[in-house]
Scaffold this motif. Structure first.
Motif, PDB file in Angstrom:
ATOM      1  N   LYS A  65       0.827  -1.216   0.000  1.00 38.57           N
ATOM      2  CA  LYS A  65       0.000   0.000   0.000  1.00 38.57           C
ATOM      3  C   LYS A  65       0.857   1.260   0.000  1.00 38.57           C
ATOM      4  O   LYS A  65       1.693   1.440   0.874  1.00 38.57           O
ATOM      5  CB  LYS A  65      -0.924  -0.030   1.223  1.00 38.57           C
ATOM      6  N   PHE A 109      -5.555   4.800  -1.165  1.00 35.73           N
ATOM      7  CA  PHE A 109      -6.120   4.417   0.133  1.00 35.73           C
ATOM      8  C   PHE A 109      -6.748   5.583   0.884  1.00 35.73           C
ATOM      9  O   PHE A 109      -7.545   5.371   1.798  1.00 35.73           O
ATOM     10  CB  PHE A 109      -5.048   3.711   0.968  1.00 35.73           C
ATOM     11  N   GLU A 136       2.011  -7.311   4.250  1.00 37.56           N
ATOM     12  CA  GLU A 136       2.346  -6.491   3.091  1.00 37.56           C
ATOM     13  C   GLU A 136       3.278  -5.328   3.462  1.00 37.56           C
ATOM     14  O   GLU A 136       3.447  -5.002   4.625  1.00 37.56           O
ATOM     15  CB  GLU A 136       1.060  -5.947   2.452  1.00 37.56           C
ATOM     16  N   ILE A 138       4.072  -1.367   3.583  1.00 40.31           N
ATOM     17  CA  ILE A 138       3.366  -0.083   3.630  1.00 40.31           C
ATOM     18  C   ILE A 138       4.387   1.000   3.285  1.00 40.31           C
ATOM     19  O   ILE A 138       5.462   1.054   3.890  1.00 40.31           O
ATOM     20  CB  ILE A 138       2.783   0.190   5.031  1.00 40.31           C
TER      21      ILE A 138
END
Lengths: 586, 586
Positions: A65, A109, A136, A138
């Protein structure tokens, strides 16, 4: 052509480094074609082309993300995540906003438009990831001036303590909107000069790991470093040195002017519209302040990273010398600084956009108003006719500022009244005074106005009639004139018109006097109704039989609206208002 | 005795170092005598005794200007600047506030109570000094947790660029209110461990000069260093390592508990009042959240340096583990963090005092509400019955929060309704929800309440009458009951009583229905009237013949008020309200 075949980040990953360089060139051409025709953030995006490509080459968005700070440098990210048509096809230019937007793509996001928020938002994504047991990456992308805001520091310091995966890409282009300000930027320079090896390191001091990329416009170098930090278990800064405006010689040469722009001629860089030639409040304010500075060495103009808002071009900044202070994007400091200057006998004027004064409510309340120091704050673009991105609305400054005790918030109706009020605000030593610059475009009335506003909350009755009184605040005074004109023309009603001037209080004497021969009081304000000016009038008349109609915009986050539609929707046209009044009278 | 002869800093300068040590001992005794009898900030002031003495020994206040951050550690400064009687004579204990106050003394330059503001305010004093061509020293005293706020960073980074005299004394007692949080504090530790010699230095990274004092409770060492930096032409940090609670063994041992306290027994440290035994909303909230956390690993409680506000004692923090986050005094980060957690599927609950949520308006608006993420924010002490220092009022959260679009701000009337609302807020995934904890003391109703609040802005009619309707918000619901009771008893009026529950909207259907058989609607809210809840009702009824009376407190910075007087002055007693209603009915 590569760019036309990029439907998602997967398509980026298929290209070789050589092809990625080709892609970068195409993206630059597309950016320049769109921005010169459409306007937007030019320099920030030209500088981020390679980094955005490398990020999508290395990481797996949207599982990994990415959070773009301010997000005015997210255009390339958009082009690589299924939205390239909005940059390639002029007919579709308006399909994307100028900022990240989860409604547009699963690769975005947050809707972001103010600075210094990305690291904190990314910390939140990382914390939820850890609580859920996911794994994941970031990534926060920050820079282009946004490191100077306090929220960025709070985020970095907390990231430094998290001890978990969080990658902060610091895009160091040596610039903010204008040049950078703040001691921090000396450290960034030391890091650049030492190829990232200087022992004294702001990011390491906050507990983060650190890597430096000398040429942040070199795709291969970026890929190498991003691969190194991918899946790191530690909060890590990747400091990349980029060139703002890269690939467009005019933007490389004048990085402040090409930070953001209206449509311009690609060959000459000249703006396509003549708008620049008209008067604007920023320019007039800068001229006014410079003249005063020459006479008063204690007068000092303050900006938080947006010197143009008050007309301080580079030449004027030079002229003003130490009487001009740019604190960088650090609105909280700006207000406290102004309070301190006023407390020690100086005359500070902090010019700020309505949307950004939201960032310093507590400083207005605690640092300034509790202390009652005579700082002066012109608030620009506090109007629905200003910026219309959801993150940059000028709707909310009246509820924000006017409910703080001790503050005097003035609403001039035109250029002449604005400078009369600003002049008084600077002269007086009694109150913190904010002045709501009247609208987006300059209105000249040719009238004379009071030069002393020290007797607070005295409204000005400008047209004496009966039955209906229209209290028309600031930039909506012209609407008040239109409504009273129309009432006379259409209904034969000779309405009273009032310029209230003070947003922060009620003229009880005048409102009481209206009771004798008025049945309806109408309030007009250029902002949100909730918590605003009109509600105070409604409250005041609550125990009487006066009818009160409040006009302003409903409480909502409007986004990229057409002004005419917004007015219509909120019954803010003179015809609608007159219709409501006539309905109520019968 | 030295302390009794200290009428001004001049008297400090006359003493020898040995005598100053004697003075320090006397000051500690006086502090302990007063604070154990009167309450106040204990640990912070005990740790600052020597530094405050040394500052006044070396510098020439008020020409040289000292700005205390938060200013809860300014008691010793007060004792040395003509106010020692307020610490020595129990009859005069209340003559001084708990914070710096220009109304008390020419040695105080600002009324300060929120953190992280001193450097910016001091920058302002320094800037004005330079513009005027003066040459005094400007000193900011910061620490005890207040370095973590973004405003402090903005101030330091700008100070680093000023290139002029500004001395920042960093009082490093290794603590905030609770333990310190943030990567920065690792750097402070590295500096302490290296006797100030670590190359990686947060302050130097921001462009400031730096000196370290290993024993910040050693008067002679402090005097030596302050003399060295006096009249420095450069922004300079003096990092002093002190012991919070110094000289009182119990406070040295439990530094969190003795940060601030009500009157306590000097020998045992036990609170003198039994108040601690009663239920409080913080404790109940902590218990409630811990239970939920056990069932939901994504639920996370967040505090910004005040874990006690939501009942997270050190033991509970241990129990919660990674489901509890203290971000330090960094409210902006807390809100953005919560938004990020919610965006990635977690369930964040950020508990915060009303007075401190003022510090994050822009984060509430931009980071949270524009994004519509379902973070939950219990707001504590949003009541006139809470803290009564001018810097810590709980009056303003309604105008601040409730005028932000997308936010749902709920006002429970009692303990049972509070937890019903909090439970829903945590479960739902639709809205950012703030819950206004109902008052300073726990009210139990024994009633059942709805568990679903997803249909917004539905008020609850709890007593159906006619003629008069009382809309009694949150903690003022009991006042509404008293008013309706009294209306029946005194005037035979069977009034309607409404619990509006939602601060952020109007129940148009219910308000319209009242028009049939009601003449007056009364609103009651536990906060400032301007921009608040009642005004929305007044606006709604503006075009009708309904009379509306709004009750709340007038817009002013009340300071150390007696609650009864404040109520009376604002006509907030049931008798006054009934009198107004009866007057209006006749």
């Amino acid at each position: 052509m590569y760019i036309e075949k990029i439907d998602s980040p997967k398509d980026v990953k298929r290209l070789s480094v050589g092809q990625l360089n080709g892609l970068a060139g195409e993206i630059r051409q597309a950016l320049l074609a769109k921005l010169s025709a459409h306007g937007g953030h030019i320099g920030p995006n030209l500088g981020m082309v390679e980094a955005a490509i490398a990020l999508h080459y290395v990481f797996d968005s949207p599982k990994d993300k990415m959070v773009y700070d301010v997000s005015h440098q997210s255009y390339v990210h958009k082009m690589l995540t299924g939205r390239n048509a909005a940059f390639l096809d002029p007919a579709r230019y308006d399909e994307v906003s100028g900022y990240t937007n989860p409604l547009e793509s699963e690769h975005d996001f947050f809707t972001v438009g103010h600075t210094s928020t990305s690291v904190s938002l990314a910390c939140g994504l990382a914390k939820a990831r850890d609580l859920k047991g996911d794994a994941e990456n970031i990534i926060a992308v920050i820079g282009d001036g946004s490191l100077s805001g306090g929220e960025a520091y709070e985020g970095l310091s907390n990231a430094g303590e998290m001890g978990t995966n969080l990658i902060v890409v610091v895009n160091d282009n040596e610039m903010s909107i204008a040049e950078n300000h703040g001691g921090l930027y000396q450290n960034l320079k030391a890091l650049r000069d030492s190829d990232g090896k200087a022992e004294c390191n702001f990011f390491r001091a906050l507990g983060l790991d650190y890597l430096y990329v000398r040429d942040g416009n070199d795709v291969a170098a970026l890929i190498e470093v991003f691969n190194r930090v991918k899946n790191t278990p530690r909060p890590t800064v990747v400091h990349i040195h980029t060139l703002k405006g890269r690939g467009y010689a005019l933007a490389e040469a004048d990085r402040e002017r090409f930070h953001w722009g209206m449509p311009f001629d690609l060959a000459t860089g000249a703006p396509k519209s003549e708008a620049g030639a008209a008067e604007d409040y920023g320019d007039l304010t800068g001229r006014f302040l410079l003249e005063r500075m020459a006479k008063d060495p204690t007068l000092v103009a303050i900006t938080s990273g947006t010197p143009a808002v008050m007309g301080f071009t580079p030449e004027r900044r030079k002229q003003a010398g130490r009487q001009f202070v740019d604190v960088g994007i650090a609105e909280e400091h700006a207000v406290a600084l102004a309070s301190g200057i006023a407390a020690n006998g100086g005359r500070p004027v902090y010019g700020v956009y309505s949307t950004f004064i939201q960032r310093c409510y507590d400083q207005l309340s605690q640092d300034l108003c509790i202390n009652g120091n005579p700082a002066v704050i012109p608030v620009f673009m506090g109007t629905i006719a200003g910026m219309n991105d959801v993150t940059h609305l000028g709707f909310f400054d009246i509820p924000l500022i006017s409910n703080i005790p001790n503050m005097v918030y003035l609403a001039p109706t035109c250029k002449e009244e604005y400078f009369a009020m600003l002049g008084w605000a600077i002269r007086q030593r009694e109150y913190p005074v904010a002045v709501r610059v009247p609208g987006a475009t300059v209105v000249e009335s040719g009238r004379n106005f009071d030069t002393d506003y020290s007797e607070l909350n005295r409204y000005r009755l400008t047209r004496r009639g009966d039955t209906v009184a229209v209290v028309a605040l600031g930039s909506f005074y012209a609407l008040g004139e239109a409504v009273t004109d129309k009432l006379r023309a259409d209904a034969g009603i000779d309405a009273t018109l009032i310029n209230p001037r003070y947003i922060t209080g009620v003229d009880e004497q005048m409102l009481d006097a209206l009771k004798a021969d008025h049945r309806i009081v109408v309030t007009l304000e250029d902002g949100v109704l909730d918590g605003g000016f009109g509600e105070k009038i409604a409250r005041y008349y609550g125990d009487s039989d006066m009818r009160v109609l409040n006009y302003g915009v409903r409480k909502e986050f409007a986004d990229r609206y057409a002004i005419g539609e917004l007015l219509e929707k909120n019954r803010l046209t003179d015809a609608q208002i007159v219709e409501d009044i006539r309905f109520l009278l019968h």
